[in-house]
Design an enzyme around this catalytic site. Structure first.
Site, PDB file in Angstrom:
ATOM      1  N   TYR A 192      -7.440  15.830  -7.942  1.00 20.83           N
ATOM      2  CA  TYR A 192      -6.756  14.844  -8.780  1.00 20.83           C
ATOM      3  C   TYR A 192      -5.781  15.541  -9.729  1.00 20.83           C
ATOM      4  O   TYR A 192      -4.601  15.157  -9.826  1.00 20.83           O
ATOM      5  CB  TYR A 192      -7.776  14.039  -9.583  1.00 20.83           C
ATOM      6  N   ASN A 248      -1.820   9.379  -4.884  1.00 11.65           N
ATOM      7  CA  ASN A 248      -1.314   9.890  -6.160  1.00 11.65           C
ATOM      8  C   ASN A 248      -0.001  10.639  -6.044  1.00 11.65           C
ATOM      9  O   ASN A 248       0.792  10.637  -6.999  1.00 11.65           O
ATOM     10  CB  ASN A 248      -2.345  10.828  -6.799  1.00 11.65           C
ATOM     11  N   ASP A 279       0.864  -1.171   0.000  1.00  4.07           N
ATOM     12  CA  ASP A 279       0.000   0.000   0.000  1.00  4.07           C
ATOM     13  C   ASP A 279       0.903   1.224   0.000  1.00  4.07           C
ATOM     14  O   ASP A 279       1.690   1.420   0.936  1.00  4.07           O
ATOM     15  CB  ASP A 279      -0.898  -0.012   1.241  1.00  4.07           C
TER      16      ASP A 279
END
EC number: 1.1.1.1
Length: 240
Positions: free
Chosen positions: A137, A93, A49
């Protein structure tokens, strides 16, 4: 899945020795499929992760380096698209990408007698020009572009080169349905997909071409089945 799986398939058409896949979710069927594509390549999977602390990442990398001895290329490809999940979007991200890169420097940095290495970071065309309805994003992808460009300029010091591959809108589950920031556009996915897109395989083929070209500092745009080097305009320079 998506671009990652198709890119792995394309890589296995090449003369690899090892392909190590790090992912949060184990997909035995996909791993078995990859192994069958090219039995000469050793395909291994480790659960990972990207949001874990750097110390945990370093511990995992020690295990992998102990097994393989050398790793040539790190592809940072984890990503989510959901502007309702602000903290997680940034963590996956951007922060995760930075932390994974920082952790592998322990093994690659020539200042620590490392052999150097190659970082391939997956950005997005939104890192050049945002989908303004998903500014979180888009912001993380702009950060990836800037971080990677800095890595490339640090290559003479670290021995580690870097470049970004920046896909355009690709028909994966990532873009089928997603949330805009503060619900400013509830139909953002539908409206986005009304425009021309590319299939994951077309993106993957150009992705591997970019890896083979291996140009330090390159900003590759992978859109509508094409591969294009983007020239970044300099509007300011620190001068140092």
């Amino acid at each position: 899945g998506g671009i990652g799986l198709d890119t792995s398939k394309e890589l296995l058409k090449r003369d690899l020795k090892n392909l190590v896949i790090l992912d949060r979710i184990k997909n035995p069927a996909a791993i078995a499929e990859l192994k069958a594509l090219n039995p000469k390549v050793c395909v291994t999977f480790y659960p990972y992760d990207v949001t874990v602390p750097i110390a945990e990442t370093t511990k995992l990398l020690k295990t992998i380096f102990a097994e393989l001895k050398t790793i040539d290329v790190l592809i940072n490809g984890a990503g989510i698209l959901d502007d309702h999940q602000i903290e997680r979007t940034i963590a996956v991200n951007y922060t995760g990408l930075v932390n994974t890169t920082t952790a592998i420097m322990e093994f690659w940095d020539k200042r620590k007698c490392g052999p150097g290495g190659i970082i391939c970071n997956i950005g997005s065309v939104t890192g050049f020009n945002a989908i303004y309805q998903v500014p979180v994003y888009s912001g993380t992808k702009a950060a990836v572009v800037n971080f990677t460009s800095s890595l490339a300029k640090l290559a003479p010091i670290t021995g580690v080169t870097a470049y970004t591959v920046n896909p355009g809108i690709t028909r994966t589950t990532l873009v089928q349905k997603f949330n805009s920031w503060l619900d400013v556009e509830p139909q953002v996915a539908k409206k986005l997909l009304a425009h021309p897109t590319q299939p994951p395989l077309a993106c993957a083929e150009n992705f591997v071409k970019a890896i083979e070209l291996n140009q330090n500092g390159a900003l590759w745009k992978l859109d509508l089945g094409t591969l294009e080097a983007i020239k970044w305009c300099k509007h300011w320079d620190s001068g140092i």
